[in-house]
Design a protein around this motif. Structure first.
Motif, PDB file in Angstrom:
ATOM      1  N   LYS A 122       0.821  -1.220   0.000  1.00 32.92           N
ATOM      2  CA  LYS A 122       0.000   0.000   0.000  1.00 32.92           C
ATOM      3  C   LYS A 122       0.855   1.270   0.000  1.00 32.92           C
ATOM      4  O   LYS A 122       0.559   2.222  -0.720  1.00 32.92           O
ATOM      5  CB  LYS A 122      -0.924  -0.005   1.229  1.00 32.92           C
ATOM      6  N   ILE A 123       1.918   1.284   0.816  1.00 37.94           N
ATOM      7  CA  ILE A 123       2.747   2.505   0.858  1.00 37.94           C
ATOM      8  C   ILE A 123       3.796   2.503  -0.252  1.00 37.94           C
ATOM      9  O   ILE A 123       4.582   3.430  -0.369  1.00 37.94           O
ATOM     10  CB  ILE A 123       3.370   2.761   2.247  1.00 37.94           C
ATOM     11  N   ASP A 124       3.784   1.450  -1.061  1.00 35.85           N
ATOM     12  CA  ASP A 124       4.607   1.377  -2.272  1.00 35.85           C
ATOM     13  C   ASP A 124       6.103   1.477  -1.953  1.00 35.85           C
ATOM     14  O   ASP A 124       6.824   2.326  -2.474  1.00 35.85           O
ATOM     15  CB  ASP A 124       4.188   2.490  -3.246  1.00 35.85           C
ATOM     16  N   ILE A 125       6.547   0.569  -1.113  1.00 33.88           N
ATOM     17  CA  ILE A 125       7.930   0.559  -0.635  1.00 33.88           C
ATOM     18  C   ILE A 125       8.879   0.123  -1.769  1.00 33.88           C
ATOM     19  O   ILE A 125       8.478  -0.572  -2.687  1.00 33.88           O
ATOM     20  CB  ILE A 125       8.016  -0.366   0.610  1.00 33.88           C
ATOM     21  N   ASP A 126      10.141   0.546  -1.695  1.00 33.72           N
ATOM     22  CA  ASP A 126      11.118   0.215  -2.748  1.00 33.72           C
ATOM     23  C   ASP A 126      12.010  -0.961  -2.378  1.00 33.72           C
ATOM     24  O   ASP A 126      12.568  -1.622  -3.259  1.00 33.72           O
ATOM     25  CB  ASP A 126      12.027   1.427  -3.020  1.00 33.72           C
ATOM     26  N   MET A 127      12.186  -1.175  -1.089  1.00 37.38           N
ATOM     27  CA  MET A 127      13.080  -2.255  -0.645  1.00 37.38           C
ATOM     28  C   MET A 127      12.645  -2.733   0.734  1.00 37.38           C
ATOM     29  O   MET A 127      12.023  -1.985   1.492  1.00 37.38           O
ATOM     30  CB  MET A 127      14.537  -1.788  -0.653  1.00 37.38           C
ATOM     31  N   VAL A 128      12.978  -3.980   1.029  1.00 33.99           N
ATOM     32  CA  VAL A 128      12.530  -4.584   2.285  1.00 33.99           C
ATOM     33  C   VAL A 128      13.649  -5.408   2.916  1.00 33.99           C
ATOM     34  O   VAL A 128      14.360  -6.141   2.225  1.00 33.99           O
ATOM     35  CB  VAL A 128      11.282  -5.477   2.041  1.00 33.99           C
ATOM     36  N   GLY A 129      13.798  -5.257   4.212  1.00 33.37           N
ATOM     37  CA  GLY A 129      14.687  -6.116   4.993  1.00 33.37           C
ATOM     38  C   GLY A 129      13.879  -6.691   6.141  1.00 33.37           C
ATOM     39  O   GLY A 129      13.476  -5.959   7.049  1.00 33.37           O
ATOM     40  N   MET A 130      13.574  -7.966   6.076  1.00 35.05           N
ATOM     41  CA  MET A 130      12.802  -8.583   7.167  1.00 35.05           C
ATOM     42  C   MET A 130      13.362  -9.970   7.448  1.00 35.05           C
ATOM     43  O   MET A 130      13.951 -10.600   6.573  1.00 35.05           O
ATOM     44  CB  MET A 130      11.312  -8.657   6.812  1.00 35.05           C
ATOM     45  N   GLY A 131      13.180 -10.417   8.673  1.00 34.58           N
ATOM     46  CA  GLY A 131      13.715 -11.723   9.023  1.00 34.58           C
ATOM     47  C   GLY A 131      13.114 -12.225  10.323  1.00 34.58           C
ATOM     48  O   GLY A 131      12.287 -11.552  10.948  1.00 34.58           O
ATOM     49  N   PRO A 132      13.534 -13.413  10.727  1.00 34.55           N
ATOM     50  CA  PRO A 132      12.962 -14.015  11.930  1.00 34.55           C
ATOM     51  C   PRO A 132      13.324 -13.253  13.200  1.00 34.55           C
ATOM     52  O   PRO A 132      14.439 -12.758  13.340  1.00 34.55           O
ATOM     53  CB  PRO A 132      13.590 -15.415  11.944  1.00 34.55           C
ATOM     54  N   PHE A 133      12.358 -13.163  14.100  1.00 35.67           N
ATOM     55  CA  PHE A 133      12.635 -12.637  15.437  1.00 35.67           C
ATOM     56  C   PHE A 133      13.443 -13.674  16.198  1.00 35.67           C
ATOM     57  O   PHE A 133      13.079 -14.851  16.260  1.00 35.67           O
ATOM     58  CB  PHE A 133      11.320 -12.356  16.174  1.00 35.67           C
ATOM     59  N   ILE A 134      14.574 -13.230  16.755  1.00 29.34           N
ATOM     60  CA  ILE A 134      15.401 -14.113  17.597  1.00 29.34           C
ATOM     61  C   ILE A 134      15.552 -13.417  18.949  1.00 29.34           C
ATOM     62  O   ILE A 134      16.015 -12.282  19.029  1.00 29.34           O
ATOM     63  CB  ILE A 134      16.779 -14.371  16.961  1.00 29.34           C
ATOM     64  N   GLU A 135      15.146 -14.097  19.982  1.00 29.18           N
ATOM     65  CA  GLU A 135      15.122 -13.480  21.314  1.00 29.18           C
ATOM     66  C   GLU A 135      16.530 -13.266  21.879  1.00 29.18           C
ATOM     67  O   GLU A 135      17.469 -13.968  21.522  1.00 29.18           O
ATOM     68  CB  GLU A 135      14.285 -14.322  22.281  1.00 29.18           C
ATOM     69  N   HIS A 136      16.655 -12.279  22.766  1.00 31.10           N
ATOM     70  CA  HIS A 136      17.917 -11.941  23.425  1.00 31.10           C
ATOM     71  C   HIS A 136      17.662 -11.972  24.928  1.00 31.10           C
ATOM     72  O   HIS A 136      16.709 -11.352  25.417  1.00 31.10           O
ATOM     73  CB  HIS A 136      18.366 -10.544  22.976  1.00 31.10           C
ATOM     74  N   LEU A 155      12.415 -22.010  16.366  1.00 34.75           N
ATOM     75  CA  LEU A 155      13.287 -21.260  15.460  1.00 34.75           C
ATOM     76  C   LEU A 155      13.138 -21.762  14.023  1.00 34.75           C
ATOM     77  O   LEU A 155      13.115 -20.979  13.072  1.00 34.75           O
ATOM     78  CB  LEU A 155      14.756 -21.385  15.901  1.00 34.75           C
ATOM     79  N   LYS A 156      13.005 -23.089  13.889  1.00 32.86           N
ATOM     80  CA  LYS A 156      12.846 -23.670  12.554  1.00 32.86           C
ATOM     81  C   LYS A 156      11.573 -23.140  11.886  1.00 32.86           C
ATOM     82  O   LYS A 156      11.569 -22.799  10.703  1.00 32.86           O
ATOM     83  CB  LYS A 156      12.797 -25.200  12.664  1.00 32.86           C
ATOM     84  N   ASP A 157      10.488 -23.050  12.646  1.00 35.00           N
ATOM     85  CA  ASP A 157       9.227 -22.552  12.087  1.00 35.00           C
ATOM     86  C   ASP A 157       9.310 -21.061  11.765  1.00 35.00           C
ATOM     87  O   ASP A 157       8.749 -20.599  10.762  1.00 35.00           O
ATOM     88  CB  ASP A 157       8.065 -22.808  13.060  1.00 35.00           C
ATOM     89  N   ARG A 158      10.012 -20.299  12.607  1.00 37.08           N
ATOM     90  CA  ARG A 158      10.208 -18.873  12.317  1.00 37.08           C
ATOM     91  C   ARG A 158      11.011 -18.694  11.033  1.00 37.08           C
ATOM     92  O   ARG A 158      10.751 -17.802  10.228  1.00 37.08           O
ATOM     93  CB  ARG A 158      10.936 -18.186  13.489  1.00 37.08           C
ATOM     94  N   PHE A 159      11.978 -19.583  10.844  1.00 36.20           N
ATOM     95  CA  PHE A 159      12.797 -19.537   9.637  1.00 36.20           C
ATOM     96  C   PHE A 159      11.954 -19.817   8.392  1.00 36.20           C
ATOM     97  O   PHE A 159      11.983 -19.072   7.415  1.00 36.20           O
ATOM     98  CB  PHE A 159      13.938 -20.564   9.749  1.00 36.20           C
ATOM     99  N   ARG A 160      11.152 -20.900   8.442  1.00 33.15           N
ATOM    100  CA  ARG A 160      10.323 -21.259   7.281  1.00 33.15           C
ATOM    101  C   ARG A 160       9.319 -20.150   6.971  1.00 33.15           C
ATOM    102  O   ARG A 160       9.064 -19.828   5.818  1.00 33.15           O
ATOM    103  CB  ARG A 160       9.544 -22.564   7.541  1.00 33.15           C
TER     104      ARG A 160
END
Length: 362
Positions: free
Chosen positions: A224-238, A253-258
């Motif tokens: 919708k906001i017509d983004i040009d690039m994306v960086g997304m990945g799995p949440f990993i707890e600290h 973690l395996k399911d977050r990865f898939r």
């Protein structure tokens, strides 16, 4: 009658329900999804993979995001701020090794000294590379005036992750104060687009309290906001963050990865010509995580060229890979990884978002 996955994949537009179905796909349905996104990637962005030499130059941060290892109130972090000369040296390394682009990333600050420092660094990096090095910056929420100053100094891409397009979820993973406002984040993305940056955003996948509907809405938000690039990945707890208390409620973690791969795959089909980064967090879960993302839709990779002595102190999450490698090691490793994923490295190219270019041709 419910649509099949194949029928959904033949559509030009996805509804929220379509996206949820795709994100929940398994077995042959998941394979069909990955095959489709791989085909779309080759058709619209080719098999070129673009390098962005990443320098995480400081872990000093004024923000206190509840999931982040370098949050302001974490007293166990060894704080650092790399000298300007070292940052410029890393930029020279990126230029000499024909990376094409460079990323400056740090904890968030908005004081006058920091703003001026970034402006000067951008000008210096442009100068030492004869204006040949493309520059992405990821330095958090700033005023429109600051974004404009940095744009004028030579930065042309900006990554500001929304983390979640759902305001309620956003508020659950951030402190409840004006320093951590969903509205401000949205406004900043608007400023960046108005100025003319190639604007990037992204989300964490597998957060506590997050639903498939949330993730589907995240993808629709990016469209919708017509983004040009994306960086997304799995949440990993600290374990030094407040969010760690919810670790037992998380999917594996395996399911977050898939799920992260499926998010990349679906977004590639929805936004065919944007740039999608293969995040380091994928490799933290699966040694071949970044290659798998490249095969099914990602076309940007970010070799870490932060001086090795400080890498271990920029831990937004645990088990971050490559913290003991030098810049040369990282380059050789990335080359091998991209070759394994049947990609071609776009040496010496900025690798700008085709989506951005196509928008501005019209």
């Amino acid at each position: 009658m419910e649509k099949t996955i194949d029928q959904i994949l033949q559509q030009d537009q996805f509804t929220k329900n379509d996206i949820v179905r795709l994100l929940k796909s398994e077995g042959k349905d998941e394979k069909a999804l990955f095959a489709k996104s791989s085909e779309i990637k080759l058709k619209y962005v080719g098999n070129n993979v673009y390098f962005r030499g990443l320098v995480e130059f400081s872990n000093i941060c004024k923000k206190d995001c509840l999931y982040c290892g370098i949050r302001a109130s974490n007293s166990k972090v060894n704080r650092y701020d790399i000298a300007d000369a070292e940052i410029v040296k890393a930029a020279k390394f990126a230029h000499e090794h024909r990376y094409g682009s460079f990323i400056l990333q740090s904890g968030e600050r908005a004081d006058k000294q920091f703003i001026g420092r970034i402006e000067n660094l951008l000008k210096e990096i442009k100068k030492i590379s004869n204006n040949e090095l493309g520059i992405t910056i990821s330095l958090g929420e700033q005023t429109k005036e600051t974004y404009q100053r940095w744009f004028n100094a030579g930065a042309h891409r900006y990554l500001l992750r929304i983390e979640s397009s759902n305001k309620e979820l956003y508020n659950k993973i951030h402190p409840n104060n004006k320093e951590h406002s969903h509205e401000t984040r949205l406004e900043c993305l608007k400023f960046l687009q108005e100025i003319g940056y190639q604007t990037g955003t992204g989300v964490m996948i597998g957060l506590p309290f997050q639903t498939y509907d949330d993730l589907a809405n995240d993808l629709l938000f990016m469209q919708k906001i017509d983004i040009d690039m994306v960086g997304m990945g799995p949440f990993i707890e600290h374990d030094q963050t407040p969010m760690y208390q919810y670790k037992d409620q998380l999917m594996s973690l395996k399911d977050r990865f898939r799920l992260s791969l499926k998010m990349i795959s679906v977004l590639r089909i929805m936004m065919k010509d944007i740039n999608i980064a293969s995040s380091t967090a994928l490799q933290a879960i699966d040694p071949l995580g970044r290659e798998k993302a490249i095969r099914i839709g990602a076309n940007v990779i970010m070799p870490n060229i932060t001086p090795t002595t400080e890498r271990a102190n920029y831990l937004l999450y645990q088990n971050k890979p490559c913290i003991d490698e030098g810049a040369d090691d990282c380059t050789n490793c990335m080359e091998a990884r991209i070759n394994m994923a049947d990609g071609e490295i776009g040496y010496g190219e900025w690798g700008d978002s085709k989506h951005y270019k196509n928008k501005h041709i019209k």
